[in-house]
Scaffold this motif. Structure first.
Motif, mmCIF file in Angstrom:
data_model
loop_
_atom_site.group_PDB
_atom_site.id
_atom_site.type_symbol
_atom_site.label_atom_id
_atom_site.label_comp_id
_atom_site.label_asym_id
_atom_site.label_seq_id
_atom_site.Cartn_x
_atom_site.Cartn_y
_atom_site.Cartn_z
ATOM 1 N N VAL A 159 25.073 30.333 49.148
ATOM 2 C CA VAL A 159 24.575 30.550 47.771
ATOM 3 C C VAL A 159 23.125 30.095 47.813
ATOM 4 N N PRO A 160 22.089 31.039 47.430
ATOM 5 C CA PRO A 160 20.719 31.143 47.364
ATOM 6 C C PRO A 160 20.380 30.472 46.044
ATOM 7 N N TYR A 161 19.883 29.057 46.074
ATOM 8 C CA TYR A 161 19.930 28.296 44.783
ATOM 9 C C TYR A 161 18.301 27.618 44.603
ATOM 10 N N TYR A 162 18.251 27.633 43.377
ATOM 11 C CA TYR A 162 16.807 26.981 43.002
ATOM 12 C C TYR A 162 17.017 25.289 43.017
ATOM 13 N N ASN A 163 15.827 24.402 43.284
ATOM 14 C CA ASN A 163 15.844 23.417 43.243
ATOM 15 C C ASN A 163 14.441 22.959 42.353
ATOM 16 N N TRP A 164 14.876 22.715 41.119
ATOM 17 C CA TRP A 164 13.782 22.525 40.224
ATOM 18 C C TRP A 164 13.035 21.206 40.240
ATOM 19 N N GLY A 165 13.821 20.158 40.803
ATOM 20 C CA GLY A 165 13.467 18.707 40.512
ATOM 21 C C GLY A 165 12.087 18.563 41.086
ATOM 22 N N PRO A 166 11.583 18.865 42.230
ATOM 23 C CA PRO A 166 10.353 18.511 42.781
ATOM 24 C C PRO A 166 9.282 19.073 41.991
ATOM 25 N N ASP A 167 9.495 20.296 41.392
ATOM 26 C CA ASP A 167 8.239 20.758 40.830
ATOM 27 C C ASP A 167 8.163 20.077 39.241
ATOM 28 N N TYR A 168 9.360 19.948 38.787
ATOM 29 C CA TYR A 168 9.284 19.237 37.182
ATOM 30 C C TYR A 168 8.858 17.888 37.513
ATOM 31 N N VAL A 169 9.246 17.119 38.726
ATOM 32 C CA VAL A 169 8.482 15.787 38.502
ATOM 33 C C VAL A 169 6.974 15.956 38.719
ATOM 34 N N ARG A 170 6.689 16.902 39.653
ATOM 35 C CA ARG A 170 5.085 16.776 39.807
ATOM 36 C C ARG A 170 4.327 17.216 38.373
ATOM 37 N N ILE A 171 4.987 18.031 37.753
ATOM 38 C CA ILE A 171 4.490 18.765 36.527
ATOM 39 C C ILE A 171 4.662 17.385 35.455
ATOM 40 N N ALA A 172 5.982 16.813 35.546
ATOM 41 C CA ALA A 172 6.091 15.702 34.578
ATOM 42 C C ALA A 172 5.087 14.657 34.537
ATOM 43 N N LYS A 173 4.740 14.374 35.944
ATOM 44 C CA LYS A 173 3.789 13.343 36.217
ATOM 45 C C LYS A 173 2.354 13.738 35.701
ATOM 46 N N SER A 174 1.955 14.955 35.835
ATOM 47 C CA SER A 174 0.834 15.302 35.444
ATOM 48 C C SER A 174 0.710 15.376 33.796
ATOM 49 N N VAL A 175 1.803 15.328 32.939
ATOM 50 C CA VAL A 175 1.695 15.234 31.639
ATOM 51 C C VAL A 175 1.533 13.668 31.345
ATOM 52 N N MET A 176 2.200 12.738 32.141
ATOM 53 C CA MET A 176 2.135 11.464 31.874
ATOM 54 C C MET A 176 0.814 10.737 32.007
ATOM 55 N N ASN A 177 0.067 11.501 33.141
ATOM 56 C CA ASN A 177 -1.252 10.753 33.334
ATOM 57 C C ASN A 177 -2.471 11.608 33.020
ATOM 58 N N GLY A 178 -2.161 12.698 32.137
ATOM 59 C CA GLY A 178 -3.286 13.237 31.716
ATOM 60 C C GLY A 178 -3.717 14.325 32.564
ATOM 61 N N SER A 179 -3.262 14.532 33.703
ATOM 62 C CA SER A 179 -3.870 15.419 34.541
ATOM 63 C C SER A 179 -3.522 16.983 34.549
ATOM 64 N N TRP A 180 -2.753 17.270 33.484
ATOM 65 C CA TRP A 180 -1.963 18.890 33.315
ATOM 66 C C TRP A 180 -3.078 19.783 33.395
ATOM 67 N N LYS A 181 -2.658 20.813 33.969
ATOM 68 C CA LYS A 181 -3.552 21.837 34.059
ATOM 69 C C LYS A 181 -2.767 23.168 34.030
ATOM 70 N N GLN A 182 -3.136 24.153 33.173
ATOM 71 C CA GLN A 182 -2.498 25.374 33.290
ATOM 72 C C GLN A 182 -2.440 25.970 34.587
ATOM 73 N N ALA A 183 -1.129 26.677 34.827
ATOM 74 C CA ALA A 183 -1.077 27.127 36.189
ATOM 75 C C ALA A 183 0.289 28.111 36.208
ATOM 76 N N TRP A 184 0.072 29.210 37.041
ATOM 77 C CA TRP A 184 1.205 30.267 37.197
ATOM 78 C C TRP A 184 1.638 29.529 38.792
ATOM 79 N N THR A 185 2.775 29.108 38.719
ATOM 80 C CA THR A 185 3.286 28.675 40.174
ATOM 81 C C THR A 185 4.430 29.308 40.630
ATOM 82 N N TRP A 186 4.255 29.728 41.741
ATOM 83 C CA TRP A 186 5.412 30.626 42.517
ATOM 84 C C TRP A 186 5.881 29.596 43.767
ATOM 85 N N SER A 187 6.992 28.685 43.779
ATOM 86 C CA SER A 187 6.942 27.879 44.476
ATOM 87 C C SER A 187 7.551 28.370 45.623
ATOM 88 N N ASN A 188 7.364 28.024 47.083
ATOM 89 C CA ASN A 188 7.988 28.142 48.243
ATOM 90 C C ASN A 188 9.028 27.326 48.638
#
Lengths: 344, 395
Positions: free
Chosen positions: B282-311
């Motif tokens: 099964v080809p699968y998605y692993n959303w956790g790492p990207d979610y953590v990165r984005i959640a952190k950026s919301v918590m510490n105020g460094s959020w930036k709009q982005a279009w991300t296509w993760s490898n």
């Protein structure tokens, strides 16, 4: 006064039976009934935005229920109300699509609602005509037409009205903002739709209870053969009743498109037609309780979203409560009739 | 008659108390971050939605003080009358500072909600509003480069098929789904011709679309019937492109009846478990790492709009902490094919092999990539048609 007291005890009794039943069910699955009912209540009336959501369900549900009442008065079961709502949505969408490029798109909104009203009533007329000219029972005609309406809406969404380059059941392209029914800032309900519904309630109250037409309709419903003695055509009254029924359902469908989803989706009727049947039955086919029962049902629908979010319970509990209400209502009404029969 | 009445009064009273108590319970500062998750399907669908749900759980685990409020089955067929802006209002009431919408179908609703709640951050999965410039500043897009996963899945199918007929169970038709069907085809064709050395004419690849991401009875085509039809017409490996697991379940039934057929589910790492014997992987998605990165950026105020296509993380595509895309080989995959797959993955990772290289033609014969031309990200993202050699509707 005695009458009022009787209705009040009936209502409380019905609610008590339904809540007791659902409460037991919740206990069986290991959930706290109080918490669940509390979430339902706070989820529907806990804030202005929640109340607005309740009203957004209340509007189409009440319109459908009012429509059904006309049909019931004439002795017809207008099961086709779902399909009439779908056709209303289609009519509204057709006008809005056509009107998107005109100079004054805002003018298109009332025209679109009228188109919804018209298509809904024509679809209902078809069921009535099948009944009167073809001898097809209106329940079967209505069910059949519901399926046809569903086929039609799917074909439109998947075919001629699909989004460019995309073939998906998720609906047509979103209408530009100018074609959305205006709402008050921060309040997701259109005051116009609300007023329209209140007007429909008032008008129905007058037509059914105080106009000559309403009295005749009642007579037709009670005994379609006898009314001919008074020179009334039962068939004509039935057709008019189902026509009004369809018009109100079509209006509800149109409001779903222009006020809620702002596009046409396969589930545009949201099952409000069938839910409306339950509302009218629970109201014992009377007008006065309908807006309140519709409000109660709408609140259950909206509040139930809290169950999976907050308690990890399935939101179909609201459906169980609605069903239990109708069943206990039938029970209470039945027992009362039996008793009255015995004492009288 | 007394007890129901008393119960009624009691419950009404208690419900009222709950009503008063609920608003106070939220937004308290014991939660460092509340994030909302709108799942289009059930949270335990063994597919798309479950992968997101687990990604959310991963955030809760990695970021102490974060809490997810999820609501599943967010689609008008399952929840009549519900719209995205309404649910978002409710999540914001509950204190959500970050809201993730996991369906392509939520595009318009998320954009509308993001405009109305500029103080809340939004992620629309699989969308392109940021690319097209239609997103407000508080809305980002996120997607994994699943075309790699699909190439691996297609490759595995092409290695295993004995009839040379591979089928793709597609959801609805749009740029994303065309892209993934094409990637599967390229992987399968590569296995058939370059690895097994068989003639290209003997290879067939068919795509059938059901009309939505999962089965809606009476609205979409029934995926089980579509897969049955594949197997009955000689296709022996089916790749699933929909959110749910019907292809694998039916393959398992067919195997019990004696046919040597296989399936590859999609989206969720644990999908093979429901029918391991029929599952090639099964080809699968692993959303956790990207979610953590984005959640952190919301918590510490460094959020930036982005279009991300993760490898995928090519060092270890199955790393739970770093790879956005993975491929879990299934129990039904033979040892020989497993090692062929490993070298295929290594070649993809090193860039030695790029299947999106010309000459490739669109289905109508027009040129997609000239000889030697390598597709750009945008050429892959905005794929206009299926490719020549694939059977099925492009639009």
């Amino acid at each position: 006064m005695r009458n009022f007291k009787r209705h009040l005890t009936d209502t409380l009794l019905i609610l008590a039976i339904a809540l007791l039943f659902t409460g037991l069910l919740l206990l069986v699955v290991g959930a706290s009934p109080l918490e669940a009912f509390g979430q339902l209540l706070s989820g529907s009336f806990g804030s202005w935005s929640r109340l607005a959501r309740v009203l957004n369900v209340w509007i189409p549900l009440t319109l459908c229920s009012l429509g059904l009442l006309y049909a019931f008065r004439s002795g017809l079961w207008n099961i086709g109300v779902e399909g009439q709502m779908v056709l209303g949505a289609i009519g509204c969408t057709a006008v809005l699509r056509w009107g998107m490029d005109t100079a004054a798109p805002q003018l298109m909104l009332p025209v679109a609602l009228l188109a919804g009203l018209l298509l809904g009533s024509l679809w209902a007329l078809l069921a009535g005509w099948l009944k009167i000219r073809g001898g097809v029972h209106e329940i079967f005609a209505g069910l059949g037409l519901n399926f046809v309406a569903m086929g039609l809406i799917l074909w439109l969404i998947f075919g001629p009205w699909k989004r460019p380059g995309i073939a998906s059941m998720s609906g047509t392209e979103l209408f530009p903002k100018a074609l959305w029914f205006p709402t008050l800032e921060g309040w997701r309900v259109s005051p116009f739709a609300l007023l329209l519904t209140l007007a429909a309630i008032a008008l129905t109250a007058w037509v059914l209870n105080h106009s000559r037409f309403g009295l005749n309709l009642k007579a037709v419903g009670h005994n379609p053969r006898a009314v001919t003695l008074y020179g009334l055509s039962a068939q004509r009254y039935m057709l008019i009743a189902i026509l009004i029924s369809g018009a109100l359902a079509g209006l509800a469908g149109g409001l779903q498109v222009s006020g809620i989803y702002h596009r046409l989706i396969p589930a545009i009727s949201s099952g409000y037609g069938y839910l409306g049947l339950l509302v009218v039955m629970l109201a014992n086919f009377k007008l006065l309780p309908i807006p309140f029962i519709a409000l109660f049902f709408a609140a259950l629908n909206v509040g139930s979203i809290q169950l999976p979010m907050m308690l990890k319970l399935d939101s179909s509990l609201s459906g169980v409560i609605q069903g239990a209400c109708v069943l206990s209502a039938l029970l209470v009404f039945g027992v009362r009739r039996l008793r009255e029969g015995r004492s009288g | 008659m007394r007890s129901p009445a008393r119960a009624l009064i009691q419950s009404a009273a208690l419900a009222f108390i709950c009503l008063l108590a609920v608003p106070a319970a939220f937004g308290s500062d014991r939660d460092a971050l509340i994030f909302g998750m709108l799942l289009v399907g059930p949270h335990n669908d063994h597919g798309w939605s479950q992968a997101h749900y687990e990604g959310g759980r991963y955030v809760e685990e990695k970021l102490p003080g974060s809490r997810m409020i999820y609501i599943d089955k967010v689609n008008p067929a399952d929840r009549p009358g519900l719209t995205i802006p309404m649910v978002v209002d409710d999540l914001v009431d509950k204190g959500a500072q970050l809201i993730i919408g996991n369906s392509d179908d939520m595009k318009d609703g998320i954009r509308e909600a993001a405009t109305q709640h500029p103080e809340v951050k939004f992620i629309h999965i699989s969308g392109d509003d940021v690319l097209t410039g239609s997103a407000p500043e508080n809305l980002s897009n996120l997607m994994g480069r699943m075309e790699y996963g699909k190439m691996m899945a297609g490759f595995t199918a092409g290695l295993t098929s004995s009839s040379g007929r591979v089928a793709y169970l597609g959801p609805l038709i749009n740029e994303e789904t065309r892209r993934l069907a094409v990637a599967s085809y390229l992987g399968a064709r590569h296995a058939w011709t370059a690895v097994r050395g068989k003639p290209a004419e003997e290879f067939k690849f068919k795509v059938s679309w059901i009309g939505f991401w999962f089965n809606i009875p009476g609205v979409t085509a029934d995926p089980t019937q579509v897969v049955r039809n594949f197997f009955d017409t000689g296709y022996d490996v089916v790749l699933s492109g929909i959110d749910t697991n019907e292809a694998l379940i039916l393959a398992n039934q067919k195997r019990a009846e004696g046919s040597a057929v296989y399936a590859l589910p999609y989206d969720y790492i644990g999908s093979c478990t429901s029918a391991p014997d029929a599952c090639l992987g099964v080809p699968y998605y692993n959303w956790g790492p990207d979610y953590v990165r984005i959640a952190k950026s919301v918590m510490n105020g460094s959020w930036k709009q982005a279009w991300t296509w993760s490898n995928p993380d090519w060092k270890d595509i199955n790393s739970a902490d770093s790879s956005a895309i993975g491929f879990a080989a299934g129990p039904a995959l033979s040892a020989e094919n497993r090692s062929r797959l490993d070298s295929f993955i290594a070649d993809l990772g090193s860039g030695r092999l790029n299947l999106f290289t010309g000459p490739l033609n669109y289905q109508d014969g027009s040129v997609y990539l000239k000889t030697g031309e390598i597709a750009t990200d945008k050429q892959i993202w905005y794929l206009q048609q299926l490719l020549q050699g694939m059977e099925g509707a492009s639009k």
